[in-house]
Design a protein around this motif. Structure first.
Motif, PDB file in Angstrom:
ATOM      1  N   TRP A 102      91.005  44.948  25.462  1.00 56.85           N
ATOM      2  CA  TRP A 102      90.641  46.077  24.600  1.00 56.85           C
ATOM      3  C   TRP A 102      91.525  47.293  24.906  1.00 56.85           C
ATOM      4  O   TRP A 102      92.039  47.944  23.996  1.00 56.85           O
ATOM      5  CB  TRP A 102      89.152  46.407  24.829  1.00 56.85           C
ATOM      6  N   ARG A 106      94.318  49.125  22.593  1.00 55.41           N
ATOM      7  CA  ARG A 106      94.203  50.554  22.275  1.00 55.41           C
ATOM      8  C   ARG A 106      95.556  51.243  22.499  1.00 55.41           C
ATOM      9  O   ARG A 106      95.970  52.085  21.698  1.00 55.41           O
ATOM     10  CB  ARG A 106      93.122  51.177  23.169  1.00 55.41           C
ATOM     11  N   SER A 109      97.795  50.468  19.670  1.00 54.37           N
ATOM     12  CA  SER A 109      97.513  51.230  18.442  1.00 54.37           C
ATOM     13  C   SER A 109      98.055  52.666  18.558  1.00 54.37           C
ATOM     14  O   SER A 109      98.478  53.248  17.561  1.00 54.37           O
ATOM     15  CB  SER A 109      96.024  51.196  18.094  1.00 54.37           C
ATOM     16  N   SER A 277      83.203  48.464  24.508  1.00 49.67           N
ATOM     17  CA  SER A 277      84.546  47.906  24.749  1.00 49.67           C
ATOM     18  C   SER A 277      84.490  46.589  25.530  1.00 49.67           C
ATOM     19  O   SER A 277      85.520  45.948  25.744  1.00 49.67           O
ATOM     20  CB  SER A 277      85.405  48.919  25.506  1.00 49.67           C
TER      21      SER A 277
END
Ligand code: MRU
Length: 351
Positions: A102, A106, A109, A277
């Motif tokens: 996760w 992130r 992104s 998460s």
């Protein structure tokens, strides 16, 4: 740093260096490892200097920052290619905890959102996000504590397993965060911490943390849990999680499943505390979770001493999976998720 009731500071950024408390040395020594490269951060994860799913995720994000800073690329395409390889390498450091995946995603992104910027500016954004994620994690844990504290009755006797505390997160903790919140509210509670063989996260870390906070804690060997339940000396079990699938099945430290079955047999509520998460919504069932196996040496030695013959054949799973039917509720930062898990997890993820 956000004010914490625990004095333990598991990880932080010191300028461009990511500092992690070496948990292998606790409770004897409080010594930090200075991670200046992705390799150092990845190694800290693999060797369990840093452990606990959320803390591993935060260290993974730091590894991405440190690696991205050292990428040699004259154009953005080369940078992107090398960045992708870096992310995959970080994700492989430990397979079971979802927070690592996760956190790396992130970071990816952040890169995508800033792809039109110069490479040093992109790295600056990654660095900012990695640091913000630590504070965010502490706030999430505090929110979880507020939702979760109601499951601990007045004078409650709580059983916990492994270490799901400040050390396993950015600070405050998940399962121990719930316990801390109940304690801070003035509830007179008592915690039973299982040793958690073979890495002793319970005796070395949970007892260390709770003692620092002056929360009453009693250490028990793992095989004492059933007997205590039988004697009606446990009111509630609260544990953390490494990965939760879409149907509510939970991977956590090996031995968690045993406790959940015992709790059900004795009619004792069994709660899992974890941030969203930790929820892997793409995996539908617990049997799809990759379970890490670790080196035999961790089982057959304590410190430098052998406690079994050197060449013993060892089967050492680091995690197990508890089916959702054994779980009374999943405490998250947006509330306590109860049955039906599939629908309620989906809704919690949309909040
Ligand atoms: O092998 P570890 O020590 O990383 O395992 C940790 C656990 O199983 C914890 O219970 C889990 O990561 C939740 S920590 C908030």
């Amino acid at each position: 740093m956000t004010e914490q009731s625990s004095e333990v500071r598991p990880l932080y950024w010191d300028q461009d260096v990511f500092m992690v408390l070496d948990q292998r040395l606790l409770p004897g020594k409080e010594k930090y490892i200075a991670c200046t490269t992705a390799e150092k951060a990845i190694n800290a994860i693999k060797t369990m200097a840093v452990r606990g799913a959320p803390a591993v995720g935060l260290t993974g994000a730091a590894a991405v920052v440190l690696g991205a800073k050292n990428i040699v690329a004259s154009d953005i395409e080369t940078f992107l290619k090398k960045f992708d390889r870096l992310c995959e390498r970080v994700k492989r450091a430990r397979p079971t905890g979802y927070n690592l995946e996760w956190a790396v995603e992130r970071m990816r992104s952040v890169l995508i959102e800033n792809a039109d910027k110069d490479i040093p500016d992109i790295v600056g954004e990654l660095r900012k996000t990695a640091e913000a994620m630590i504070e965010e994690d502490v706030s999430i844990n505090r929110a979880m504590g507020q939702w979760g504290k109601v499951v601990i009755p007045p004078n409650g006797r709580v059983l916990t397993y492994c270490n799901a505390g400040a050390l396993a997160t950015g600070g405050y903790g998940t399962a121990l965060g719930v316990i801390r919140a109940a304690w801070e509210e003035g509830k007179n509670i008592k915690v039973f911490a299982c040793e958690t063989r073979p890495f002793f996260q319970g005796s070395r870390l949970t007892v260390f943390e709770l003692t620092k906070d002056k929360i009453p804690v009693t250490l028990i060997t793992d095989n004492t849990a059933g007997f205590l339940m039988q004697q009606r000396k446990i009111d509630v079990v609260i544990v953390g999680a490494d990965r939760i699938t879409a149907n509510g099945d939970v991977a956590n430290k090996i031995g968690t499943y045993t406790l959940a079955v015992l709790a059900k047999a004795h009619n004792i509520p069994f709660y899992v505390a974890a941030p969203r998460s930790t929820i892997d919504s793409l995996r539908t069932r617990g049997d799809q979770i990759p379970i890490e196996q670790r080196p035999a040496k961790e089982v057959i030695t304590i410190g430098n001493r052998y406690i079994a013959p050197q060449h013993t054949d060892v089967l050492y799973y680091a995690f197990d999976v508890t089916p959702s039917r054994y779980i009374s509720g999943i405490i998250t930062e947006v509330g306590i998720i109860t049955k039906p898990y599939k629908r309620n997890i989906r809704e919690a993820l949309q909040k």
